[in-house]
Design a protein around this motif. Structure first.
Motif: not given
Length: 313
Positions: A33-36, A196-203, A293-303
């Protein structure tokens, strides 16, 4: 002036965000999920038998054609075998912690594998660079799990490495959002590793109770234990209380090690014993308040990072 290779170019990823190769938490679903989503997922091989690691690598490849990597602890007796699996399966990035990077870098380079090495001070970072690693992951005392004995904060560690090294420096420890990413760049880092932020993800393949403990934790709920045996940053619970009480009364190292081994990370991460197991988590827990979801974590970080850039004077 010498220009460092960009982390995004080095690893062929969209965003300079690496998901930590966390033991028990860095499974194929999270990594894929993170890589995608444009980051770099790292499989945490520390909790995997060789055949299972091979299986997990193949599962990630079924999920995405984007780059991903494997984290290998050189402390393991079978570390060389795990690295051979990385090569055999065509994984193009490996992140190693502990041990001497000169023992594996040449072999990785021969097979086109980019090597990242975890460090906690300038001396070891310079040695890693001289050994030929492609980048260092500099871990500050803010990090969950094993931040290393030097206890240097990222605010002092990253500038030292940025000034001294010619290879990219990836900051790790307490970074959970776009503000942390911006701060890391301001300090001189070329990218970030987030755990730690990625531990609290759906995946993340960990117990729901562990995820909930993270999102309900406050800023002061992360604590260091085991200074005289093996430094670990965890969330406060019965385990951390027992280790610190034993340390305070001068207990022998053997007694403290016994407590730590009886209350392994697996107990909390997979079995859900959040009161007695090792709840490894960094100081950024106070900024995590929902499971996403991991993708949402990444999107929020970048935004958020883009907004921070606009707001700077």
């Amino acid at each position: 002036m010498f220009m460092k290779t960009k982390v995004t170019d080095l690893l062929e990823i969209e965003y300079p965000i690496i998901q930590g190769g966390m033991v028990w938490a860095g499974g194929s679903a999270l990594v894929g999920a993170v890589s995608a989503a444009g980051g770099l997922g790292l499989l945490g091989s520390g909790s995997m038998y060789p055949d299972f690691l091979r299986s997990e690598i193949r599962k990630v490849r079924e999920m995405t054609d984007k780059p991903f990597g494997v984290n290998v602890s050189l402390r393991r007796d079978d570390a060389e075998h795990l690295l051979d699996i990385v090569i055999e399966e065509g994984v193009k990035v490996v992140s190693c912690s502990l041990g001497n990077p000169s023992l594996y870098v040449s072999k990785m380079k021969e097979h086109g594998v980019k090597t990242l090495h975890v460090t906690t001070n300038l001396k070891h970072s310079l040695k890693a660079e001289s050994a030929g690693v492609d980048a260092v992951i500099a871990v500050g005392i803010e990090a969950g799990g094993h931040p290393g004995p030097d206890e240097l904060a990222l605010t002092t560690l990253i500038p030292q490495l940025a000034d001294a090294l010619r290879i990219p420096v990836i900051a790790a420890g307490g970074i959970v959002d776009g503000r942390g990413l911006a701060a890391a760049f301001a300090l001189g880092a070329d990218g970030v590793q987030i755990g730690t932020r990625f531990i609290a993800t759906a995946e993340a393949p960990v117990h729901q109770s562990y995820k909930e403990k993270i999102i309900n934790a406050g800023a002061t709920d992360s604590v260091l234990v085991g200074r005289n045996v093996e430094l670990v940053r965890v969330l406060k619970n019965n385990f951390s209380k027992n280790v610190n009480e034993a340390s305070s009364r001068g207990a022998a190292p053997e007694e403290i090690i016994k407590i730590m081994r009886e209350n392994r990370p697996k107990n909390s991460m997979l079995l859900g014993d959040v009161e007695n197991g090792q709840l490894q988590a960094g100081q950024g827990v106070g900024l995590i308040n929902e499971i996403l979801p991991a993708a949402e974590v990444i999107n929020r970080i970048i935004s958020q990072y883009e907004n921070v850039k606009k707001s700077l004077p």
